[in-house]
Design a protein around this motif. Structure first.
Motif, short mmCIF file in Angstrom:
data_model
loop_
_atom_site.label_atom_id
_atom_site.label_comp_id
_atom_site.label_asym_id
_atom_site.label_seq_id
_atom_site.Cartn_x
_atom_site.Cartn_y
_atom_site.Cartn_z
N GLU A 181 10.29 11.36 6.43
CA GLU A 181 9.37 11.38 7.57
C GLU A 181 7.90 11.26 7.17
O GLU A 181 7.03 11.29 8.03
N ARG A 182 7.62 11.08 5.88
CA ARG A 182 6.24 11.02 5.43
C ARG A 182 5.69 9.60 5.51
O ARG A 182 6.43 8.62 5.46
N SER A 183 4.36 9.47 5.60
CA SER A 183 3.73 8.16 5.72
C SER A 183 3.77 7.39 4.41
O SER A 183 3.94 6.17 4.39
N ARG A 184 3.61 8.11 3.29
CA ARG A 184 3.66 7.46 1.98
C ARG A 184 5.10 7.35 1.53
O ARG A 184 5.85 8.32 1.55
N SER A 185 5.48 6.15 1.13
CA SER A 185 6.87 5.93 0.73
C SER A 185 7.28 6.85 -0.42
O SER A 185 8.39 7.38 -0.44
N ILE A 186 6.35 7.07 -1.38
CA ILE A 186 6.71 7.86 -2.56
C ILE A 186 6.92 9.33 -2.23
O ILE A 186 7.44 10.08 -3.07
N ASP A 187 6.54 9.78 -1.03
CA ASP A 187 6.79 11.15 -0.62
C ASP A 187 8.16 11.30 0.03
O ASP A 187 8.55 12.40 0.43
N ASN A 188 8.88 10.19 0.16
CA ASN A 188 10.21 10.19 0.75
C ASN A 188 11.27 9.96 -0.33
O ASN A 188 10.96 9.90 -1.52
N GLN A 245 -1.26 10.96 8.61
CA GLN A 245 -1.83 10.06 9.61
C GLN A 245 -3.12 9.42 9.09
O GLN A 245 -3.38 8.23 9.34
N GLU A 246 -3.90 10.21 8.37
CA GLU A 246 -5.13 9.67 7.77
C GLU A 246 -4.79 8.60 6.73
O GLU A 246 -5.45 7.56 6.65
N TYR A 247 -3.77 8.87 5.92
CA TYR A 247 -3.36 7.90 4.91
C TYR A 247 -2.89 6.61 5.57
O TYR A 247 -3.29 5.51 5.16
N ARG A 248 -2.03 6.73 6.60
CA ARG A 248 -1.53 5.54 7.29
C ARG A 248 -2.68 4.76 7.92
O ARG A 248 -2.74 3.53 7.83
N LYS A 249 -3.59 5.47 8.54
CA LYS A 249 -4.74 4.83 9.20
C LYS A 249 -5.58 4.07 8.18
O LYS A 249 -6.01 2.93 8.43
N ARG A 250 -5.80 4.70 7.01
CA ARG A 250 -6.62 4.07 5.97
C ARG A 250 -5.95 2.84 5.38
O ARG A 250 -6.58 1.78 5.24
N VAL A 251 -4.65 2.94 5.07
CA VAL A 251 -3.94 1.81 4.47
C VAL A 251 -3.82 0.65 5.45
O VAL A 251 -3.99 -0.52 5.08
N GLU A 252 -3.54 0.97 6.71
CA GLU A 252 -3.45 -0.09 7.72
C GLU A 252 -4.80 -0.79 7.90
O GLU A 252 -4.85 -2.01 8.09
N ALA A 253 -5.89 -0.02 7.83
CA ALA A 253 -7.22 -0.61 7.94
C ALA A 253 -7.51 -1.51 6.74
O ALA A 253 -8.08 -2.60 6.88
N TYR A 254 -7.13 -1.06 5.55
CA TYR A 254 -7.33 -1.87 4.34
C TYR A 254 -6.53 -3.16 4.44
O TYR A 254 -7.04 -4.25 4.15
N ASN A 255 -5.25 -3.05 4.84
CA ASN A 255 -4.40 -4.25 4.94
C ASN A 255 -4.94 -5.22 5.98
O ASN A 255 -4.91 -6.44 5.78
N ALA A 256 -5.44 -4.68 7.11
CA ALA A 256 -5.98 -5.55 8.16
C ALA A 256 -7.22 -6.29 7.65
O ALA A 256 -7.40 -7.50 7.91
N LEU A 257 -8.08 -5.58 6.91
CA LEU A 257 -9.28 -6.21 6.36
C LEU A 257 -8.90 -7.25 5.31
O LEU A 257 -9.49 -8.35 5.26
N GLY A 279 0.80 -1.21 0.00
CA GLY A 279 0.00 0.00 0.00
C GLY A 279 0.84 1.26 0.00
O GLY A 279 0.35 2.33 0.39
N GLN A 280 2.10 1.15 -0.41
CA GLN A 280 3.03 2.29 -0.46
C GLN A 280 3.13 2.98 0.90
O GLN A 280 3.21 4.21 1.01
N LEU A 281 3.20 2.16 1.94
CA LEU A 281 3.31 2.68 3.29
C LEU A 281 4.77 2.62 3.73
O LEU A 281 5.46 1.62 3.48
N MET A 282 5.26 3.69 4.33
CA MET A 282 6.64 3.73 4.82
C MET A 282 6.70 3.13 6.22
O MET A 282 6.04 3.60 7.14
N ARG A 283 7.48 2.05 6.33
CA ARG A 283 7.70 1.45 7.65
C ARG A 283 9.06 1.88 8.16
O ARG A 283 10.09 1.55 7.58
N VAL A 284 9.08 2.67 9.23
CA VAL A 284 10.34 3.18 9.78
C VAL A 284 11.06 2.07 10.53
O VAL A 284 10.51 1.41 11.39
N VAL A 285 12.32 1.86 10.15
CA VAL A 285 13.17 0.87 10.83
C VAL A 285 14.14 1.58 11.77
O VAL A 285 14.34 1.16 12.90
N ILE A 286 14.73 2.68 11.30
CA ILE A 286 15.63 3.49 12.14
C ILE A 286 15.06 4.91 12.18
O ILE A 286 15.12 5.63 11.18
N PRO A 287 14.50 5.34 13.32
CA PRO A 287 13.91 6.68 13.40
C PRO A 287 14.97 7.77 13.29
O PRO A 287 16.15 7.54 13.55
#
Length: 631
Positions: free
Chosen positions: A452-459, A536-548, A413-421
């Protein structure tokens, strides 16, 4: 030349106006003086009809040979001719700058009767070679290895150019060390004797660059960089320029003559202004007296400390803003700063010291090490640490830098997962586990991002790592261990390992790829704040979609299990099959659904499944009860 009992390495603080060389010898730091007996050497090169002078001899003749006396090369190194700072500075330099074939600035001088063009790297290499010669003479050996300091906010191009200059000068660069970090090491040798952890703010204002770092030094001498900030184009030369501009205007008002285009006049005026600036650090007024400055006119004027401060007050205020920004990044209140350390010759300016003291509510400023020598002093400790592994005193001195921006991987879902903050002290290692996201997935493509953005493509995409020939299996069964390892030199290695087949691969991202200009870093951090709600809204939405999606996949997998189907009635099996099929189709056509819609769909599905499971459990209980009664 003689040799030492172990390999030697020197440390060079390549400054905008002055450079300094040091070495760890006889279990202590020694600042090496040049042939004139001076512990710092002007970063200045002069070309004449007969010779090329470096250091003090070059500076001494600058007023009479201004067009062929080159200084401030550090302000040009790694920059393009079109750079706004270059365009601004060249208006005040007495030497000529032209655009090179590759768009880089070229310094033009007359040398031995011929016009010559030099890159900034070549000029800097001459200064570095001079510092090497000074050290070689003192140590009576040919020193090849060196730690060279650079401003914290030097970008990739500037760092590479500095390394190139060092190589031309005959140095093998052990490490480019950030100047405030070097100062932290220098003061850490003494400050760590205090009990407990102490927070130290390093305020480094030199001739051409400005850096601020907040570090923590513990009782064992461990140094941790919490946050840093600064400006790679702010320093004493800017203060000189303001004075030069002031007197150019005054001369024009007095005599109706413009000296701004006369290289020799500007050069002589600059020398006088720099001298006046130094005098004003100890007196409240001084004079400028230059014979035959222009058109036979003798120029004489006075300048007060108050006027000097007025000319440069915006620069001083900018310094304080940077200090506050560094504390904000560290999330530390100014009251928790235990020591404020001054580094760099421009920290001798009374107004700078006063504003710092006022900012920290009267806290005394630490000046136990000569501010001109502190950077070389600390770099020499690191040089010894890298060379003399048996010296426990320097081996115990640990320096930890920080990651300026977060590092992570792209997830479904093009979500950025931070490994090293961001602002994580380095060196640092972190492992995570990734699972396949589709059935019979044979390949993993791991995209490494910084930002620092939630969407990977914004980084910022740093690179891709591919791991092929994975064992074919249902989704989420096959796992891959991913390791992020960033060393103390700032190089990131990302490796992936699949345990069943033993397949592995790795990707190395250099420190230069991870470094950005202050402006670029600031923009990314400001964008993260600006778009925080949307992210935050994007992350919340993508995580909800992935969980479903995972829930529906698990439901389909359960309905393929015959043992589970045997526990359900035929009617319930048909209902569950229909629910799973409808939900799968729904997910395909609602990939951009909002969070509330996804949450409602998830609740609906779970409610249907729960009612069937509960009905099945009741039927099982009744069957078991009837069987018991019958027996």
């Amino acid at each position: 030349m003689g040799t030492s009992s172990y390999d030697l390495a020197i440390a060079i603080d390549l400054g905008t106006t002055y450079s300094c060389v040091a070495v760890w010898k006889n279990n202590r730091i020694e600042i090496i003086a040049n042939e004139q007996g001076n512990r710092t050497t002007p970063s200045c090169i002069a070309f004449t009809d007969a010779d090329c002078f470096i250091g003090d001899p070059a500076k001494n003749q600058a007023a009479t040979n201004s067009a062929n006396t080159v200084f401030d090369a550090k302000r040009l190194i790694g920059r393009s001719y079109a750079d706004a700072n270059v365009q601004s500075d060249m208006k005040l330099w007495p030497f000529k700058i032209i655009k090179g074939e590759t768009g880089n600035p070229k310094i033009v001088v007359t040398y031995k009767g011929e016009e010559k063009q030099f890159d900034a790297e070549e000029i800097s290499s001459m200064v570095l070679k001079k510092m090497k010669d000074v050290a070689d003479t003192y140590l009576n050996t040919d020193i090849k290895k060196a730690v060279i300091t650079v401003p914290a906010y030097f970008n990739d191009s500037q760092r590479l150019a500095t390394e190139k200059a060092a190589k031309i000068a005959g140095h093998k660069v052990l490490r480019l060390l950030n100047e405030p970090n070097a100062a932290a090491i220098a003061y850490g040798l003494d400050l760590h004797k205090d009990r407990g952890d102490i927070n130290v703010l390093i305020f480094d204002l030199g001739g051409g660059t400005f850096d601020v770092s907040l570090v923590t030094i513990n009782s064992e001498g461990k140094i941790e960089v919490i946050a840093d900030g600064g400006d790679s184009h702010l320093g004493g030369e800017d203060f000189n320029n303001q004075m030069v501009n002031h007197f150019v205007v005054e001369f024009k008002n007095k005599y109706n003559k413009d000296i701004s285009k006369n290289c020799r006049a500007l050069g002589r005026l600059r020398v006088a202004c720099e001298r006046a600036k130094r005098v004003l650090s100890s007196t409240t007024e001084t004079s400028i007296d230059i014979d035959c400055l222009y058109d036979g006119i003798d120029f004489s004027s006075k300048i007060t400390r108050a006027k000097f401060e007025e000319l440069n007050i915006n620069f001083f205020r900018e310094c304080m803003k940077t200090v506050q920004g560094c504390l904000d990044d560290a999330k530390i209140n100014k009251s928790r700063v235990d020591k404020v350390v001054l580094v760099g010759g421009s920290t001798r300016i009374p107004m700078v010291q006063q504003m710092l003291q006022d900012f920290f509510h009267g806290k005394s400023l630490c000046r136990s090490i000569n501010p001109d020598e502190a950077v070389a002093y600390g770099a020499a400790v690191l040089a010894a640490k890298m060379i003399d592994k048996k010296n426990q005193k320097v081996q115990d001195m640990v320096l930890l830098d920080v990651t300026p921006l977060s590092l992570g991987l792209e997830e479904h879902g093009q979500l950025m997962r931070v490994v090293i903050p961001k602002n994580t002290p380095i060196p640092f290692t972190e492992e995570i586990t990734r699972y396949t996201t589709s059935d019979n997935q044979s390949c993993f493509v791991l995209k490494v991002y910084q930002g620092e953005r939630s969407r990977s493509i914004d980084n910022i995409l740093l690179g891709e790592l591919r791991l092929s020939n994975l064992p074919l299996a249902p989704r989420t069964v096959t796992s891959v261990t991913v390791c992020f390892d960033i060393d103390d030199d700032g190089t990131l290695k990302v490796s992936a390992h699949e345990p069943i087949t033993g397949n592995n691969n790795s990707l190395t991202i250099t420190k230069n790829q991870l470094k950005h200009t202050k402006e670029e870093t600031d923009k990314m951090l400001k964008d993260a704040v600006k778009y925080n709600v949307d992210d935050q809204e994007y992350r919340k939405r993508v995580e909800a979609y992935n969980a479903l999606d995972n829930f529906v996949y698990a439901l389909r997998a359960r309905m393929k299990d015959q043992d589970i189907r045997n526990t359900l009635s035929l009617e319930d099996c048909k209902t569950m099959d229909a629910v799973a099929k409808e939900a799968t189709h729904w997910l395909q056509v609602n990939k951009e659904a909002e969070y509330d819609v996804l949450a409602a769909k998830s609740k609906e599905l779970k409610c249907v499944c729960r009612s069937i499971y509960e009905k099945t459990n009741v039927r099982r209980s009744m069957t078991s009860y009837m069987s018991t009664k019958k027996n």
